[in-house]
Scaffold this active site. Structure first.
Site, PDB file in Angstrom:
ATOM      1  N   ASP A  32       0.845  -1.191   0.000  1.00 21.64           N
ATOM      2  CA  ASP A  32       0.000   0.000   0.000  1.00 21.64           C
ATOM      3  C   ASP A  32       0.880   1.241   0.000  1.00 21.64           C
ATOM      4  OD1 ASP A  32      -1.752   2.203   1.034  1.00 21.64           O
ATOM      5  OD2 ASP A  32      -3.198   0.568   1.206  1.00 21.64           O
ATOM      6  N   ASN A  88     -13.743  -3.580   1.934  1.00 23.02           N
ATOM      7  CA  ASN A  88     -14.875  -2.659   2.045  1.00 23.02           C
ATOM      8  C   ASN A  88     -15.681  -2.646   0.747  1.00 23.02           C
ATOM      9  OD1 ASN A  88     -13.904  -1.785   4.606  1.00 23.02           O
ATOM     10  ND2 ASN A  88     -12.451  -0.452   3.563  1.00 23.02           N
ATOM     11  N   GLN A  95     -15.275   2.327   1.445  1.00 21.33           N
ATOM     12  CA  GLN A  95     -14.557   2.108   0.189  1.00 21.33           C
ATOM     13  C   GLN A  95     -14.314   3.446  -0.491  1.00 21.33           C
ATOM     14  OE1 GLN A  95     -16.594  -0.348  -2.715  1.00 21.33           O
ATOM     15  NE2 GLN A  95     -14.717  -0.697  -3.878  1.00 21.33           N
ATOM     16  N   HIS A 101     -10.614  -4.707  -3.868  1.00 20.93           N
ATOM     17  CA  HIS A 101      -9.279  -4.901  -3.319  1.00 20.93           C
ATOM     18  C   HIS A 101      -9.393  -5.377  -1.885  1.00 20.93           C
ATOM     19  CE1 HIS A 101     -10.294  -0.676  -2.427  1.00 20.93           C
ATOM     20  NE2 HIS A 101      -9.457  -0.733  -1.409  1.00 20.93           N
ATOM     21  N   HIS A 103      -7.282  -5.502   1.717  1.00 19.86           N
ATOM     22  CA  HIS A 103      -6.152  -5.040   2.521  1.00 19.86           C
ATOM     23  C   HIS A 103      -5.666  -6.195   3.384  1.00 19.86           C
ATOM     24  CE1 HIS A 103      -6.748  -0.623   1.977  1.00 19.86           C
ATOM     25  NE2 HIS A 103      -7.995  -1.008   1.747  1.00 19.86           N
TER      26      HIS A 103
END
Length: 138
Positions: A32, A88, A95, A101, A103
């Site tokens: 990230d 999310n 989101q 995606h 995490h």
């Protein structure tokens, strides 16, 4: 199916350089750019889906085993004490990028904020709970 206007499509498909830690035909896993902790990674499908609710089941069937693989590697190599796996769906759920995606956030004993996935608890009457059970039963 790639969305040419999606930043995560560009990251997942190599149009923008990333700190990649894994790649196959379906996914790219990157660190990230604005991490919550050391090693915070994102699992990005190469095809565009706005969120989990719109994703093909075959993609989802591959995503969780990949999350497990990444999390186990984090525990072994980074020495984290735990891992948050966060996904999310929709702005109301937090989101901010509308490309599916996941995490993977390594958590360490000395993390200053262990509430990254926190929520406040609510209470409901037995009747309210019974109504929710009725509505959500599959």
């Amino acid at each position: 199916m790639k969305d040419n206007n999606c930043i995560f499509c560009k990251l997942a498909n190599g149009d923008i350089p990333t700190n990649s830690i894994f790649e196959d035909n379906d996914f790219k896993v990157i660190l990230d750019a604005d991490p919550a902790t050391k090693g915070h990674a994102l699992i990005l499908p190469k095809n565009h889906f706005a969120n989990l609710l719109e994703a093909d089941d075959d993609v989802l069937e591959k995503a969780l085993p990949l999350a497990k693989k990444v999390a186990n590697k984090m525990k072994a190599e980074l020495g984290c004490a735990g891992v948050n796996i966060v996904q999310n769906n929709g702005e109301a759920a937090g989101q901010t990028v509308h490309h599916l995606h996941i995490h993977i956030i390594p958590r360490y004993e000395d993390d200053p904020d262990k509430t990254i996935c926190g929520w406040s608890h609510q209470s409901f009457t037995e009747e309210e709970t019974a109504e929710v059970v009725k509505k959500l039963s599959l």
